[in-house]
Design a protein around this motif. Structure first.
Motif, PDB file in Angstrom:
ATOM      1  N   ALA A 152      43.983  48.906  38.129  1.00  0.00           N
ATOM      2  CA  ALA A 152      43.623  47.808  37.374  1.00  0.00           C
ATOM      3  C   ALA A 152      44.858  47.916  36.286  1.00  0.00           C
ATOM      4  O   ALA A 152      45.462  46.447  35.750  1.00  0.00           O
ATOM      5  CB  ALA A 152      42.770  47.814  36.721  1.00  0.00           C
ATOM      6  N   LEU A 201      46.644  44.105  36.755  1.00  0.00           N
ATOM      7  CA  LEU A 201      46.434  42.959  36.473  1.00  0.00           C
ATOM      8  C   LEU A 201      46.940  43.112  34.682  1.00  0.00           C
ATOM      9  O   LEU A 201      47.228  42.187  33.974  1.00  0.00           O
ATOM     10  CB  LEU A 201      44.596  43.467  35.458  1.00  0.00           C
ATOM     11  N   ASP A 253      44.310  42.367  45.058  1.00  0.00           N
ATOM     12  CA  ASP A 253      45.982  41.406  43.301  1.00  0.00           C
ATOM     13  C   ASP A 253      45.389  39.996  43.232  1.00  0.00           C
ATOM     14  O   ASP A 253      45.844  39.151  42.456  1.00  0.00           O
ATOM     15  CB  ASP A 253      47.057  41.758  44.205  1.00  0.00           C
ATOM     16  N   LYS A 280      42.961  40.069  40.582  1.00  0.00           N
ATOM     17  CA  LYS A 280      43.595  39.265  39.325  1.00  0.00           C
ATOM     18  C   LYS A 280      44.466  38.584  38.953  1.00  0.00           C
ATOM     19  O   LYS A 280      44.620  38.604  37.950  1.00  0.00           O
ATOM     20  CB  LYS A 280      44.940  41.159  39.624  1.00  0.00           C
ATOM     21  N   ALA A 335      43.896  36.826  35.542  1.00  0.00           N
ATOM     22  CA  ALA A 335      44.873  37.208  33.985  1.00  0.00           C
ATOM     23  C   ALA A 335      45.228  35.829  33.932  1.00  0.00           C
ATOM     24  O   ALA A 335      45.399  35.397  32.552  1.00  0.00           O
ATOM     25  CB  ALA A 335      45.812  37.920  34.377  1.00  0.00           C
TER      26      ALA A 335
END
Length: 195
Positions: free
Chosen positions: A39, A42, A160, A163, A167
């Motif tokens: 993680a 992130l 990803d 993420k 984000a």
């Protein structure tokens, strides 16, 4: 918002801590692959998106310095200089560069922070650029071709992409609550000539 070195240091430390905390999320290494799914990328995206290029890159440099000093901050409790000789070295080296590029793009896309702009910045810096570094490191350590290394990263893509979206949403919420947090965005608006 006036620039404050103590505020900058606090933000750098907080985001280095966030990346370290994300290392507590258990990593998963797919069978047949050498780089774990974590993680922590992130945290790289959040650092660039929320506190900008200079401070985001500084937070990741601090994080890497602590890892190099032996603190077990990487997922799986890894740390020390030995991790920089492993197959994930390209990703580690790319962390501060990715945070810088994300922050730079976020600032250049203008105020206020938009979800589309955040997605673009995170895709370019947190996915494409980080994968370039990751593939280069993988090719170097495993002594395979860059094309083979890039192909080996396909398994990381779905996570990803999630993420990238997370984000961007988090950064949008933070910037809505603290509009002057990102250097350059509001200042450019205030300094612009009035037509």
């Amino acid at each position: 918002m006036p620039r404050s070195s103590s505020r900058d240091l606090a933000l750098v430390a907080v985001f280095a801590g966030i990346v370290a905390a994300l290392g507590a999320v258990p990593a998963f290494t797919p069978p047949g692959f050498s780089v774990p799914i974590t993680a922590q990328s992130l945290g790289v995206m959040l650092a660039g998106s929320v506190i900008g290029a200079r401070r985001g890159a500084s937070a990741l440099l601090l994080f890497l310095a602590l890892v190099a000093a032996g603190l077990p901050l990487l997922s799986g409790g890894r740390g020390g200089l030995g991790v920089f000789a492993g197959s994930s070295v390209g990703f580690l080296v790319g962390f501060p560069v990715a945070a810088f590029v994300i922050g730079w793009l976020t600032t250049r896309l203008g105020a206020p922070y938009t979800l589309v702009g955040g997605l673009v910045a995170n895709l370019v810096g947190g996915l494409v650029l980080l994968y370039v570094f990751g593939a280069a490191g993988l090719a170097l350590v495993l002594q395979i071709s860059p094309a083979a290394a890039a192909t080996a990263l396909w398994i990381y893509l779905p996570g990803d992409l999630v993420k990238v979206v997370v984000a961007a949403f988090v950064a949008r919420g933070v910037h809505a609550a603290y509009p002057g947090l990102l250097e350059g965005r509001t200042r450019e608006r205030q300094d612009a000539p009035v037509a």
